[in-house]
Scaffold this motif. Sequence first.
Motif, short mmCIF file in Angstrom:
data_model
loop_
_atom_site.label_atom_id
_atom_site.label_comp_id
_atom_site.label_asym_id
_atom_site.label_seq_id
_atom_site.Cartn_x
_atom_site.Cartn_y
_atom_site.Cartn_z
N ALA A 48 33.74 46.08 35.60
CA ALA A 48 33.96 45.58 36.88
C ALA A 48 32.95 46.07 38.02
O ALA A 48 32.52 44.97 38.62
CB ALA A 48 35.38 45.89 37.44
N GLU A 49 32.63 47.22 38.22
CA GLU A 49 31.72 47.64 38.95
C GLU A 49 30.30 47.01 38.60
O GLU A 49 29.46 46.65 39.65
CB GLU A 49 31.57 49.19 38.79
CG GLU A 49 32.89 49.87 39.58
CD GLU A 49 32.64 51.47 39.37
OE1 GLU A 49 32.70 52.02 40.32
OE2 GLU A 49 32.54 51.91 38.19
N ARG A 85 30.29 43.34 39.28
CA ARG A 85 30.42 43.11 40.85
C ARG A 85 29.13 43.19 41.71
O ARG A 85 28.68 42.47 42.55
CB ARG A 85 31.33 44.33 41.53
CG ARG A 85 31.72 44.00 43.06
CD ARG A 85 32.77 45.16 43.57
NE ARG A 85 33.93 44.96 42.84
CZ ARG A 85 34.54 45.82 42.21
NH1 ARG A 85 33.82 46.98 41.91
NH2 ARG A 85 35.71 45.46 41.37
N GLN A 110 34.66 36.22 34.64
CA GLN A 110 34.31 37.66 35.17
C GLN A 110 33.72 37.22 36.48
O GLN A 110 33.97 38.44 37.65
CB GLN A 110 33.19 37.82 34.14
CG GLN A 110 33.16 38.24 32.91
CD GLN A 110 32.24 38.44 31.94
OE1 GLN A 110 31.17 37.70 32.13
NE2 GLN A 110 32.47 39.30 30.88
N ALA A 116 36.76 37.42 38.97
CA ALA A 116 37.70 38.74 38.93
C ALA A 116 37.02 39.58 39.93
O ALA A 116 37.68 40.46 40.55
CB ALA A 116 37.73 39.38 37.57
N VAL A 117 35.69 39.54 40.29
CA VAL A 117 35.15 40.52 41.00
C VAL A 117 34.40 40.04 42.49
O VAL A 117 33.91 40.75 43.24
CB VAL A 117 33.99 41.39 40.21
CG1 VAL A 117 34.35 41.63 38.84
CG2 VAL A 117 32.93 40.22 39.97
N GLY A 125 35.04 41.67 46.08
CA GLY A 125 34.51 42.70 46.33
C GLY A 125 32.83 42.88 46.50
O GLY A 125 32.45 43.85 46.83
N THR A 126 32.28 41.84 46.69
CA THR A 126 30.98 41.55 46.41
C THR A 126 30.20 41.45 47.89
O THR A 126 29.12 41.77 48.25
CB THR A 126 30.48 40.38 45.79
OG1 THR A 126 31.00 39.12 46.38
CG2 THR A 126 30.95 40.36 44.19
#
Length: 395
Positions: free
Chosen positions: A204-205, A208, A236, A239-240, A243-244
């Motif tokens: 995920a990191e 992102r 994908q 999902a992130v 937080g971008t």
Amino acid sequence: MTALPPPQLSLSADEARRIALRAQGLLGAPDRRAGTRGVLRSLGAVQLDTISVLARSHELIPYARLGAVGRPAVEEAYWSDHHAFEYWSHAACILPIEEWPHFAFRRRARRARGHRWHVLQDAERSCAAVLDRLKAEGPLTSTQLGGAKNGGPWWDWSETKIAVEWLLDTGEVVCTRRSGWKRIYDLPERAVPDELRHDDLSDAECMRRLVAQAGAAMGVATRADLADYHRLKNEQVSAVIEGTGLVPVEVRGWNRPAWADPAALASEPRGRHRTTLLSPFDSLVWDRPRTERIFGFTHRLEAYTPKPKRIHGYFAMPLLAGGRLVGRVDPGREGQTLVARQVSLDGPKAVAPAAEAISAAAGWGGCTSARVERVLPESLREPLADAVNRAHDLR
């Protein structure tokens, strides 16, 4: 996943187009001080390709943005001082070395799959042999490691070539340079700075960061655009994306949700538009649906299309002028002459920028003259030929 808030900002299609051009370094003053390395950092990925007509695609990318940078200087900027590495992004791409940790998710996925489309006969022995050679002798090409092919077609890879490419996929080997179009393989402990050489980030990191980077490189983008930039999946991205740091926007006429880089929205995109020929693999146009949506321009590479079925030519390069895509030029070379084998123009207003772009490309490529052959529509052939001759005389 929490539902995203509705967009607070509405952009016109023209505003989105100008934001995209500025984000890609094709609107406004070029950062010549940062040069090729600055272009790479800004774009985040520069695609590689085997075709070389006017020049290799990765050389055309900084040329389109900076003008007549020397080709040896471009190669040096990419590959010297372990500034970059090659890996799978949008395709095989040159990537800034600081992005090494963010492709850990892909290295893990390749490792989990257990094989590539070539199958090793004795994986443990073959991989160990490659690593031992690299440890003992330093960076090597596949030829130096023992040969890339078995003697058959190009896809008939040797066991050594399969092994070293598998090790590249999984991060046990890195490519930080090409020479004569051959990858030079090395060990990460020699080529990747210590602080970057880890796979500690979660999937995920990693995603992102790559979605945020893609958003900054495109300025404004849909979910599909963001996914395509580094070849992620739509789910994908979803999902992130919260937080971008990208913000939801509405682009009138796009008919789908979009996100923008806040920095791209901070000021109105202004400045001089580049007039240039673009590689078909340039990140401004490599995503065909996005290119059609932003520019109303349908483009596809015809290099692998049988010659009688080609419409615009083998390596037709989109012509960018005034912030629009206004034509295509299929270049060739005969000695010291750049030959525009086929030119397709939107209309008479595209003649002058086409002549400028052809003449500039000829000079950058070391040609002393330029010649125009077929032009569509035919009525523009003579005006374009005259304009090319005038432009080249002025140089």
